[in-house]
Each structure stands twice: as structure tokens, then as C-alpha cells.
Design an enzyme around this catalytic site. Structure first.
Site, PDB file in Angstrom:
ATOM      1  N   GLU A 251       0.868  -1.169   0.000  1.00 17.69           N
ATOM      2  CA  GLU A 251       0.000   0.000   0.000  1.00 17.69           C
ATOM      3  C   GLU A 251       0.904   1.217   0.000  1.00 17.69           C
ATOM      4  OE1 GLU A 251      -3.921   0.466   1.997  1.00 17.69           O
ATOM      5  OE2 GLU A 251      -2.899   2.143   2.976  1.00 17.69           O
ATOM      6  N   CYS A 285      -1.810   8.585   3.711  1.00 17.60           N
ATOM      7  CA  CYS A 285      -1.903   8.378   2.265  1.00 17.60           C
ATOM      8  C   CYS A 285      -3.323   8.509   1.729  1.00 17.60           C
ATOM      9  CB  CYS A 285      -1.309   7.024   1.886  1.00 17.60           C
ATOM     10  SG  CYS A 285      -1.957   5.648   2.850  1.00 17.60           S
TER      11      CYS A 285
END
Length: 482
Positions: A251, A285
Site C-alpha cells: 500500500e 496516504c
């Protein structure tokens, strides 16, 4: 373990070995030294990998789902019992507002409990291809997993990798972020207290360089890599894994747009975007980093967002009512201030962030920034800025909104604000992002998968699909004699 040392945890033992010296953990709100942690080495990393491999091959861990469920439940209980201490450590080490840190720890023990249930529900299937011909498809743990964790969410981003890995029957070696070794050590203490956990199933090695990370992405006894971090580092890890064809779960970066249509509830949109852009002080993020607004409500939304950002309370993350704490360290503060200088020249500044003076000057604080920009090819739009800084962009209709929202190489998360259900569903289908929230932002659940498209990653974490990264399917064929 010494009270002021965040040691390595290998094969059920705390190790203070520091062949490459110690490194201080710094409170970004004050600049004070919290304590020191030993820096790892190739030898320590290899020792941890060997312990994990031995535990996988020789203990009952890989073949006893009820044991795995018990350990995960006991771990969750330990984590919950220590929630206040761990949240305080986190807020002290990475500057996260304390209320957010408490929420993160709660998400961590909630996730562990979810995967404790999943551990007892890993099923295969059968297929009869003809008379006396039977195929059995079994699901088996992949082996040894390296888990490389960032500093911005050191509990949830750790647990969301290790919980499904452990539930699957894998063993793990963790490399915590160098900025949050004490938070990681507190989580490791929760594992160390579990009598039912076989030695070597969970291991952790600190690092302040690249030696340990290189071992954990190249060692032939590592079967799976689970990494959360920047796209740049993710590409290096993916390349390192290629020689031994490891499975990778990545990720990576994000550039999340919030798309506001003219029929949206603007009260909801302003509140959600403000909260979604400032989570973890903008260092997440999935944070909102682009605000795209339909032209008929553009000026109204701009004024309202500007007012919201100007009223944000910046300060010590341990203080009640504070909404924005410090950035992780001085280099990142200087980096964000440099980006603000660029935006002041290349875009139209609406709210200009700054490093506060007075009592906050000793910390790594930067107040919120919002700038207008039309050029989607600008680095200010394309790059992940990772701080409390957002672009404000105009669109005309759905097609224009989709074009602009999808115009970056990232595809982790987005949100859409509209009261028209059909439009919301059309947008969610065509947006190239792994998660699309409707009239909300940053709703993350243990039961629901997250992950990215394009340069935002490979694989999924959370939910049942997270198990896929840590399980192999084996075909066993049986043919009876005629």
C-alpha cells in the site's frame, strides 16, 4: 526490557544488541529526546528470519487455527488494556493528536479481534471431476512474512498486516519505523506477555538505515512482503523481491481528491474535507489532498474551506481541542514550508500555512495551506505532498470531474459529495481508486478491504481478501483404483 530502550524482539527474547549504535526518538512537538533504541543489522535481521522460519516449520502454529484465534484474541485484550499508554506514546513520538491516537489503538484491537474470528474460518473446497476422481483445494499459510511499517500509523498499519498473516498461520518479522520505536515496542510487549504464542512467531528488529529492510526484502526464507509507505520505496522493495519471486503486498502513496458537486450538502462537505485533509496532520496516504468543486458553487466552497482552515487549532497533540499537531520531524517541516513557497509563486494562495512562532516554535508545526490551481500536470497536483496542504480546483461537469480526478498516477482513495444517488454511483464506478467514499471521507473498517490502483499499490488489506496475500492454494488430486 529497559524502561528507556525500545529493544529488538527476536525468538521470544528482548535484545539490546546495537552493532550500529543507538538512535534517539524525538518528540516532534518539543524537540525533546524520548529515549533511544538500538539500531539493527544484517545479522540481527537474519537471526529474526531464522527464528520465524523455525517457528513456522516446527511449531503447531501453521496447523492450529484455534491456537491462532486464541493468541489474536489475547493480544487484542492486552492491546486494549494498554490503550491509553500506547496512544500517549504514539502522540509523543509522531505528533498525532491524542484523540486520533486513541482511535487508532482502538482500531488495532478491533482488527485483531476480527481476524481471530477469520482464523477459524479458512476453508478449501472439493471437486469431483469423474467417477472416483477427487480434487481437494486446500488453503495453506504462505510461510514467513516481513512486515515493514511506517511511522504515521504505527499501530493500525502494523496490526492490519500482522493480524491476517497470523490468522493465516504465517510467522512474521517486523521492521518498525525509526521514528516510532517505543510505540512498536509497546505493541511487542503485548505479544511477549502471551504464554500461548510460540517463540519465533512474532519478531521485530529496529532499523535506522537500509540493512534490515534489504534483508527483509531479499532473504530467500522470506515468502511474503507486506509494506506500507511511499511509492518510491515500494518500487525498490518490489524490485528486490523479484530475484526470489516473493509475493508482495504494497500500500503506497495517494493523492486523494474530494469531488464536490453543486447539489452537495456543503456543511457536510466542508466538515468531512477539513477532517479528512488534516488526519494525522495531513500525513496519511488517504488524506484529502485535492478539493475539486463544480463551478457554480466554487466561490462559496472556497470561502467556506478557507474559513474552516483559518480556524484550525494548531498545538500540542496532548492538549484537548487541538486539531493539528506537528509534522513528524524538522526536515519534513522544512520540506512542506518549501512547497508552500513554490505554491505561492506557481498557484494562487488562498490560505498560506506557516511555522507558528511563540511557544510552538520549538516543534515541527505547519498550519494548513490551500491554494488554487488549474494545471493538473503541475507537480503540486501530481506529487504526494504529505502534509496539511491541499489544492483547490474547478470542474464543470461529471466528465470534467472524472478527467481531473483520475489525472494522477495514484489511485488509493477518493470521495464524492452529491445528493444524487445515480450520479454518486456513476462516479464511484468510473473513478480509478481502490476506495470511494460517498459524502464522507476516511471511513476505514477492519471488515472492508482497502488498497490502491496504479502506483498506489498491489493487493488488499483489511477484510477477508487480506488473507489472500498470506495463503497459498494447493491442489491435492486423488484417483481411486478401478
Amino acid at each position: 526490557m529497559s524502561a528507556n530502550k525500545a529493544h529488538h524482539y527476536i525468538n521470544g527474547e528482548w535484545l539490546a544488541d546495537a552493532p550500529n549504535g543507538f538512535c534517539d526518538s524525538i518528540n516532534p512537538a518539543t524537540g525533546d529526546v524520548i529515549g533511544s533504541a538500538p539500531n539493527g543489522s544484517v545479522s540481527l535481521a537474519e537471526q529474526a528470519v531464522t527464528a520465524a522460519r523455525d517457528a513456522f516449520e516446527t511449531s503447531e502454529w501453521a496447523s492450529n487455527p484455534r491456537l491462532r484465534a486464541k493468541v489474536l484474541l489475547d493480544f487484542a485484550n492486552r492491546l486494549e488494556a494498554n490503550k491509553d499508554r500506547i496512544a500517549t506514546l504514539m502522540a509523543t513520538e509522531n505528533g498525532k493528536v491524542l484523540t486520533q491516537a486513541k482511535h487508532e489503538v482502538a482500531a488495532g484491537f478491533g482488527e485483531a479481534r476480527y481476524y481471530a474470528g477469520v482464523a477459524r474460518n479458512v476453508f478449501g473446497r472439493t471437486y469431483e471431476s469423474g467417477p472416483g476422481k477427487m480434487s481437494l483445494m486446500t488453503r495453506e499459510p504462505s510461510g514467513v512474512v516481513s512486515v515493514i511499517v511506517p511511522w504515521n500509523a504505527p499501530v493500525t498499519l502494523l496490526v492490519r498486516s500482522i493480524a491476517p498473516a497470523l490468522a493465516a498461520g504465517c510467522t512474521v518479522v517486523i521492521k518498525p519505523a525509526p521514528q516510532t520505536p517505543f510505540t512498536n515496542a509497546a505493541v511487542m510487549e503485548c505479544f511477549a506477555a502471551l504464554d500461548a504464542l510460540p517463540k519465533g512467531v512474532v519478531n521485530s528488529v529496529n532499523e535506522y538505515g537500509t540493512e534490515v529492510g534489504t534483508v527483509l526484502s531479499t532473504h530467500p526464507e522470506i515468502d511474503v512482503i507486506s509494506f506500507t509507505g511511499s511509492s518510491r520505496t515500494g518500487k525498490i522493495i518490489m524490485a528486490n523481491a523479484a530475484d526470489t519471486v516473493k509475493h508482495v503486498s504494497l500500500e503506497l502513496g495517494g493523492k486523494a481528491p474530494a469531488i464536490v458537486f453543486d447539489d452537495a450538502d456543503l456543511d457536510t462537505a466542508v466538515a468531512e474535507i477539513k477532517r479528512g485533509s488534516l488526519a494525522l496532520n495531513g500525513q496519511m496516504c488517504t488524506c484529502v489532498s485535492r478539493i475539486l468543486v463544480q463551478d457554480s458553487v466554487y466561490d462559496t466552497m472556497k470561502d467556506r474551506m478557507a474559513e474552516a482552515y483559518e480556524k484550525v487549532r494548531t498545538g500540542d497533540p496532548m492538549t484537548d481541542g487541538v486539531e493539528l499537531g506537528p509534522l513528524i520531524d524538522r526536515p519534513n517541516q522544512e520540506r512542506i514550508l518549501g512547497i508552500i513557497e513554490r505554491a505561492d509563486v506557481e498557484a494562487n494562495m488562498v490560505v498560506r500555512g506557516e511555522a507558528p512562532k511563540g511557544d510552538l516554535a520549538q516543534g515541527c508545526y505547519v498550519t494548513p495551506t490551500m491554494f488554487e490551481i488549474d494545471d493538473v500536470s503541475s507537480d503540486l497536483v501530481q506529487d504526494e505532498l504529505f502534509g496539511p496542504i491541499v489544492s483547490f480546483e474547478r470542474f464543470t461537469d461529471e466528465a470534467d470531474a472524472l478527467h481531473k480526478a483520475n489525472a494522477t498516477r495514484y489511485g488509493l482513495a477518493a470521495s464524492v459529495y452529491t445528493n444524487e444517488l445515480k450520479r454518486a454511483m456513476r462516479m464511484s464506478r468510473k473513478l480509478k481508486f481502490g476506495t470511494v467514499w460517498l459524502n464522507s471521507h476516511n471511513r476505514l473498517l477492519a471488515e472492508v478491504e482497502t488498497g490502491g490502483y496504479r502506483e498506489s499499490g498491489v493487493g488488499r488489506l483489511h477484510g477477508i481478501e487480506a488473507m489472500n496475500d498470506f495463503l497459498e492454494t494447493k491442489h491435492v488430486y486423488y484417483e481411486a483404483e478401478n
